[in-house]
Design a protein around this motif. Structure first.
Motif, PDB file in Angstrom:
ATOM      1  N   GLY A  76       4.735  11.439  13.756  1.00  0.00           N
ATOM      2  CA  GLY A  76       5.876  11.971  13.023  1.00  0.00           C
ATOM      3  C   GLY A  76       6.308  11.129  11.847  1.00  0.00           C
ATOM      4  N   MET A  77       5.822   9.906  11.751  1.00  0.00           N
ATOM      5  CA  MET A  77       6.157   9.074  10.594  1.00  0.00           C
ATOM      6  C   MET A  77       5.510   9.649   9.340  1.00  0.00           C
ATOM      7  SD  MET A  77       5.984   5.129  11.924  1.00  0.00           S
ATOM      8  CE  MET A  77       7.370   4.407  12.814  1.00  0.00           C
ATOM      9  N   CYS A  78       6.187   9.472   8.216  1.00  0.00           N
ATOM     10  CA  CYS A  78       5.676   9.974   6.942  1.00  0.00           C
ATOM     11  C   CYS A  78       5.753   8.845   5.910  1.00  0.00           C
ATOM     12  CB  CYS A  78       6.497  11.179   6.481  1.00  0.00           C
ATOM     13  SG  CYS A  78       5.834  11.976   5.002  1.00  0.00           S
ATOM     14  N   PHE A  79       4.627   8.561   5.270  1.00  0.00           N
ATOM     15  CA  PHE A  79       4.609   7.476   4.293  1.00  0.00           C
ATOM     16  C   PHE A  79       3.502   7.722   3.272  1.00  0.00           C
ATOM     17  CE2 PHE A  79       2.668   6.063   8.336  1.00  0.00           C
ATOM     18  CZ  PHE A  79       1.347   5.870   7.954  1.00  0.00           C
ATOM     19  N   SER A  80       3.530   6.926   2.209  1.00  0.00           N
ATOM     20  CA  SER A  80       2.535   7.058   1.150  1.00  0.00           C
ATOM     21  C   SER A  80       1.380   6.092   1.371  1.00  0.00           C
ATOM     22  CB  SER A  80       3.169   6.787  -0.224  1.00  0.00           C
ATOM     23  OG  SER A  80       3.581   5.434  -0.336  1.00  0.00           O
ATOM     24  N   ILE A  81       0.231   6.460   0.844  1.00  0.00           N
ATOM     25  CA  ILE A  81      -0.941   5.588   0.758  1.00  0.00           C
ATOM     26  C   ILE A  81      -1.317   5.567  -0.718  1.00  0.00           C
ATOM     27  CG2 ILE A  81      -3.358   5.262   1.378  1.00  0.00           C
ATOM     28  CD1 ILE A  81      -1.496   4.757   3.717  1.00  0.00           C
ATOM     29  N   GLU A  82      -1.085   4.425  -1.390  1.00  0.00           N
ATOM     30  CA  GLU A  82      -1.231   4.404  -2.844  1.00  0.00           C
ATOM     31  C   GLU A  82      -1.822   3.094  -3.367  1.00  0.00           C
ATOM     32  OE1 GLU A  82       2.635   4.196  -4.951  1.00  0.00           O
ATOM     33  OE2 GLU A  82       3.547   4.649  -3.023  1.00  0.00           O
ATOM     34  N   PRO A  83      -3.089   2.831  -3.069  1.00  0.00           N
ATOM     35  CA  PRO A  83      -3.719   1.644  -3.636  1.00  0.00           C
ATOM     36  C   PRO A  83      -3.855   1.774  -5.152  1.00  0.00           C
ATOM     37  CG  PRO A  83      -5.375   3.069  -2.675  1.00  0.00           C
ATOM     38  CD  PRO A  83      -4.042   3.670  -2.321  1.00  0.00           C
ATOM     39  N   GLY A  84      -3.942   0.627  -5.814  1.00  0.00           N
ATOM     40  CA  GLY A  84      -4.109   0.641  -7.259  1.00  0.00           C
ATOM     41  C   GLY A  84      -4.789  -0.616  -7.753  1.00  0.00           C
ATOM     42  N   LEU A 136       0.810  -1.218   0.000  1.00  0.00           N
ATOM     43  CA  LEU A 136       0.000   0.000   0.000  1.00  0.00           C
ATOM     44  C   LEU A 136       0.841   1.265   0.000  1.00  0.00           C
ATOM     45  CD1 LEU A 136      -2.842   1.267   0.173  1.00  0.00           C
ATOM     46  CD2 LEU A 136      -2.656   1.125   2.659  1.00  0.00           C
ATOM     47  N   GLY A 137       2.037   1.209   0.603  1.00  0.00           N
ATOM     48  CA  GLY A 137       2.829   2.439   0.658  1.00  0.00           C
ATOM     49  C   GLY A 137       4.242   2.213   1.115  1.00  0.00           C
ATOM     50  N   HIS A 138       5.005   3.292   1.121  1.00  0.00           N
ATOM     51  CA  HIS A 138       6.414   3.260   1.516  1.00  0.00           C
ATOM     52  C   HIS A 138       6.730   4.506   2.330  1.00  0.00           C
ATOM     53  CE1 HIS A 138       7.406   6.384  -1.480  1.00  0.00           C
ATOM     54  NE2 HIS A 138       6.541   5.763  -2.256  1.00  0.00           N
ATOM     55  N   SER A 139       7.715   4.391   3.189  1.00  0.00           N
ATOM     56  CA  SER A 139       8.178   5.553   3.951  1.00  0.00           C
ATOM     57  C   SER A 139       8.958   6.486   3.034  1.00  0.00           C
ATOM     58  CB  SER A 139       9.049   5.099   5.122  1.00  0.00           C
ATOM     59  OG  SER A 139       8.293   4.309   6.020  1.00  0.00           O
ATOM     60  N   ILE A 140       9.033   7.742   3.411  1.00  0.00           N
ATOM     61  CA  ILE A 140       9.658   8.760   2.555  1.00  0.00           C
ATOM     62  C   ILE A 140      10.209   9.882   3.420  1.00  0.00           C
ATOM     63  CG2 ILE A 140       7.411   9.931   2.238  1.00  0.00           C
ATOM     64  CD1 ILE A 140       8.355  10.643  -0.622  1.00  0.00           C
ATOM     65  N   GLY A 141      11.221  10.557   2.921  1.00  0.00           N
ATOM     66  CA  GLY A 141      11.836  11.677   3.625  1.00  0.00           C
ATOM     67  C   GLY A 141      12.962  12.249   2.786  1.00  0.00           C
ATOM     68  N   ILE A 142      14.194  12.082   3.242  1.00  0.00           N
ATOM     69  CA  ILE A 142      15.344  12.513   2.448  1.00  0.00           C
ATOM     70  C   ILE A 142      15.440  11.678   1.181  1.00  0.00           C
ATOM     71  CG2 ILE A 142      17.856  12.856   2.465  1.00  0.00           C
ATOM     72  CD1 ILE A 142      17.672  12.997   5.539  1.00  0.00           C
ATOM     73  N   GLN A 143      15.013  10.434   1.277  1.00  0.00           N
ATOM     74  CA  GLN A 143      14.925   9.551   0.114  1.00  0.00           C
ATOM     75  C   GLN A 143      13.469   9.246  -0.180  1.00  0.00           C
ATOM     76  OE1 GLN A 143      17.632   6.814   2.269  1.00  0.00           O
ATOM     77  NE2 GLN A 143      18.601   6.483   0.280  1.00  0.00           N
ATOM     78  N   ASP A 144      13.183   8.984  -1.462  1.00  0.00           N
ATOM     79  CA  ASP A 144      11.801   8.701  -1.842  1.00  0.00           C
ATOM     80  C   ASP A 144      11.315   7.398  -1.214  1.00  0.00           C
ATOM     81  OD1 ASP A 144       9.370   9.104  -3.378  1.00  0.00           O
ATOM     82  OD2 ASP A 144      10.043   7.404  -4.576  1.00  0.00           O
ATOM     83  N   HIS A 145      12.193   6.410  -1.107  1.00  0.00           N
ATOM     84  CA  HIS A 145      11.852   5.159  -0.432  1.00  0.00           C
ATOM     85  C   HIS A 145      12.819   4.973   0.724  1.00  0.00           C
ATOM     86  CE1 HIS A 145       9.232   2.918  -3.575  1.00  0.00           C
ATOM     87  NE2 HIS A 145       9.185   4.214  -3.801  1.00  0.00           N
ATOM     88  N   GLU A 146      12.314   5.113   1.933  1.00  0.00           N
ATOM     89  CA  GLU A 146      13.127   4.938   3.127  1.00  0.00           C
ATOM     90  C   GLU A 146      12.723   3.652   3.845  1.00  0.00           C
ATOM     91  OE1 GLU A 146      14.479   9.495   4.161  1.00  0.00           O
ATOM     92  OE2 GLU A 146      13.028   8.544   5.501  1.00  0.00           O
ATOM     93  N   PHE A 147      13.434   3.361   4.909  1.00  0.00           N
ATOM     94  CA  PHE A 147      13.175   2.162   5.697  1.00  0.00           C
ATOM     95  C   PHE A 147      11.727   2.135   6.177  1.00  0.00           C
ATOM     96  CE2 PHE A 147      12.792   0.425  10.010  1.00  0.00           C
ATOM     97  CZ  PHE A 147      13.208  -0.877   9.804  1.00  0.00           C
ATOM     98  N   GLY A 148      11.097   0.974   6.037  1.00  0.00           N
ATOM     99  CA  GLY A 148       9.726   0.805   6.495  1.00  0.00           C
ATOM    100  C   GLY A 148       8.724   0.933   5.360  1.00  0.00           C
ATOM    101  N   ASP A 149       7.645   0.164   5.446  1.00  0.00           N
ATOM    102  CA  ASP A 149       6.611   0.259   4.425  1.00  0.00           C
ATOM    103  C   ASP A 149       5.242  -0.044   5.020  1.00  0.00           C
ATOM    104  OD1 ASP A 149       6.443  -2.501   4.729  1.00  0.00           O
ATOM    105  OD2 ASP A 149       7.377  -2.965   2.815  1.00  0.00           O
ATOM    106  N   VAL A 150       4.217   0.252   4.228  1.00  0.00           N
ATOM    107  CA  VAL A 150       2.835  -0.050   4.609  1.00  0.00           C
ATOM    108  C   VAL A 150       2.451  -1.308   3.840  1.00  0.00           C
ATOM    109  CG1 VAL A 150       0.511   0.861   4.883  1.00  0.00           C
ATOM    110  CG2 VAL A 150       2.450   2.438   4.742  1.00  0.00           C
TER     111      VAL A 150
END
Length: 358
Positions: free
Chosen positions: A314-322, A289-303
Motif C-alpha cells: 500500500g505504500m506509494c513512492f517514486s523511483i527516480e534515478p538520475g 532515489l525517491g520520495h513518498s507521495i499521496g495528498i502531498q507530493d512529498h510525504e513522510f518517508g523516502d527511498v
C-alpha cells in the motif's frame, strides 16, 4: 471522520504511549475528515484523545461542511485559542503535537499548563498515511493517468527554439484540458546543460539541436498527486548521452524489480545507485532515489540510503534515478509505484524508450 483511518492513527498513538494529540497539518486533517482548509494565520486544529473525546477547532470565517463526524468548537477573531484548547486537553497527561503546529499557539498552551508534558507526534499520522487504502490508491491511479496523458501529448508540441517557460505553459494548458484540478508542483522543464542543475526553474533558455529535454511534472486530481519525469532529445543524441540515458533506465527498472513488502528502502536505493556507480557516475547521482507521495507530493518517508525501514503493501513512492553532468546534460527517469502483496504496480505507463524528437 473516516473511522478506519482514525483507528489507524489512534493505534499508532497507543503504540507510542501518546494519550492525546493535536493535529494542525491541513492535509492530515483532510486525511481524517475529508475537509481541506488552509487557515493562514488562524488556528485550525483537530484534537484526538484515547478516550474518544475528539474535537475540531474552527474559526467562524471558515466554510465547513455540516457533518465532519467530530464535535466542532468555534471561535472568532480576538478569542484566546490557546485557552480554548486548554479547556479540552487533559492537563495531567502527555500531549502529542504535530510538526506543523505554530509556536504562536503552542507556547501559550504551555503557559496554560495544557498537558503534563509535550512531544512531537507527527509520526502517528505519518505512519497511518504511508500505506494508502483502496480509495487512495484509485485516486493515485487517476492522477497518474492524467499525468501520463499530458506527457504523451508533449513530444509533438516541442519544437526547436521554444523556451523552457513556453513548454511549462503548455504543460499547464494540457492539465486543464485533461481535467486535472491543479499541479503537484510547478512544472520542472530543463533544456541541455540546465538539466544537470538540481530542480532547475524554467527560464528563457531556447531549445536547440542535440539538447536533452528533461520534463518533471505532476498534477492533482481529487486532492491526490502525481509525479513523473521523462527525458527526450532533440534531433540527435550523442553516444555519451545515449550511454547516460540507458544507464538511468537500467537503474530505474532494476530498482522497480526488487520492490516487494519486507525489502528495505535503503536496499532499493542501493540497487539503482550501484548500477550508476559501476559505470563511473556515482558522483553524478546527487539525490535520493525517491520520495513518498499521496495528498502531498512529498510525504513522510523516502527511498534513500539512510532509510532502513521495510516497505509495506500500500505504500506509494517514486523511483527516480538520475545522472547529471555539469555544463553538459542531465537525465532522470521517474515513475510512481504502489507496493502490492508480491511486488509493485507501476502507475506510469508512458514509454521509457529513448526518444529523439524530429
Amino acid at each position: 471522520m473516516n473511522k478506519q483511518r482514525l483507528e489507524k492513527v489512534l493505534g499508532y498513538m497507543k503504540q507510542e504511549h501518546i494519550p492525546q494529540m493535536i493535529i494542525s497539518d491541513p492535509t492530515a486533517i483532510y486525511y481524517l475528515t475529508g475537509y481541506l482548509h488552509y487557515p493562514w494565520e488562524r488556528m485550525f486544529a483537530l484534537y484526538l484523545s484515547e478516550t474518544g473525546n475528539h474535537k475540531i477547532f474552527l474559526n467562524t470565517l471558515f466554510t465547513v461542511p455540516d457533518d465532519l463526524g467530530v464535535e466542532k468548537i468555534w471561535y472568532s477573531d480576538g478569542q484566546d485559542c490557546a485557552a480554548l484548547l486548554a479547556n479540552v486537553t487533559d492537563h495531567n497527561k502527555l500531549l502529542g503535537i504535530d510538526k506543523d503546529f505554530p509556536a504562536r499557539f503552542l507556547l501559550p498552551l504551555m503557559e496554560y499548563h495544557g498537558a503534563s508534558s509535550y512531544t512531537v507526534a507527527s509520526k502517528c499520522v505519518d505512519y497511518a498515511r504511508s500505506c494508502k487504502d483502496l480509495e487512495e490508491q484509485e485516486k493515485m491511479r487517476a492522477a497518474s493517468r492524467i499525468n501520463d496523458a499530458c506527457m504523451e501529448a508533449l513530444p509533438e508540441k516541442i519544437r526547436e527554439g521554444m523556451t523552457e517557460i513556453e513548454l511549462a505553459d503548455i504543460v499547464l494548458s494540457l492539465y486543464k484540458e485533461l481535467g486535472a484540478d491543479g499541479t503537484s508542483f510547478a512544472p520542472l522543464i530543463a533544456f541541455g546543460a540546465n538539466a544537470a542543475v538540481g530542480h532547475h526553474e524554467p527560464d528563457n533558455t531556447a531549445l536547440k539541436k542535440g539538447d536533452c529535454i528533461l520534463i518533471d511534472i505532476g498534477c492533482t486530481k481529487d486532492h491526490y498527486c502525481s509525479d513523473m519525469t521523462r527525458t527526450f532529445f532533440l534531433k540527435s543524441v550523442s553516444a555519451h548521452q545515449k550511454e547516460i540515458y540507458n544507464l538511468v533506465r537500467r537503474a530505474n527498472e532494476a530498482a522497480e524489480a526488487v520492490i516487494r513488502p519486507g525489502v528495505r528502502f535503503c536496499d532499493i536505493d542501493k540497487t539503482a545507485r550501484d548500477i550508476i556507480a559501476a559505470a563511473g557516475y556515482r558522483p553524478n547521482f546527487t539525490h535520493r532515489l525517491g520520495h513518498s507521495i499521496g495528498i502531498q507530493d512529498h510525504e513522510f518517508g523516502d527511498v534513500s540510503g539512510a532509510n532502513t525501514d521495510c516497505i509495506k503493501e500500500g505504500m506509494c513512492f517514486s523511483i527516480e534515478p538520475g545522472i547529471y553532468v555539469e555544463g553538459d546534460t542531465g537525465v532522470r527517469i521517474e515513475d510512481l509505484v504502489i507496493v502490492t502483496a508480491d511486488g509493485c504496480e507501476i502507475l506510469n505507463r508512458n514509454s521509457k524508450d529513448l526518444l529523439v524528437l524530429p
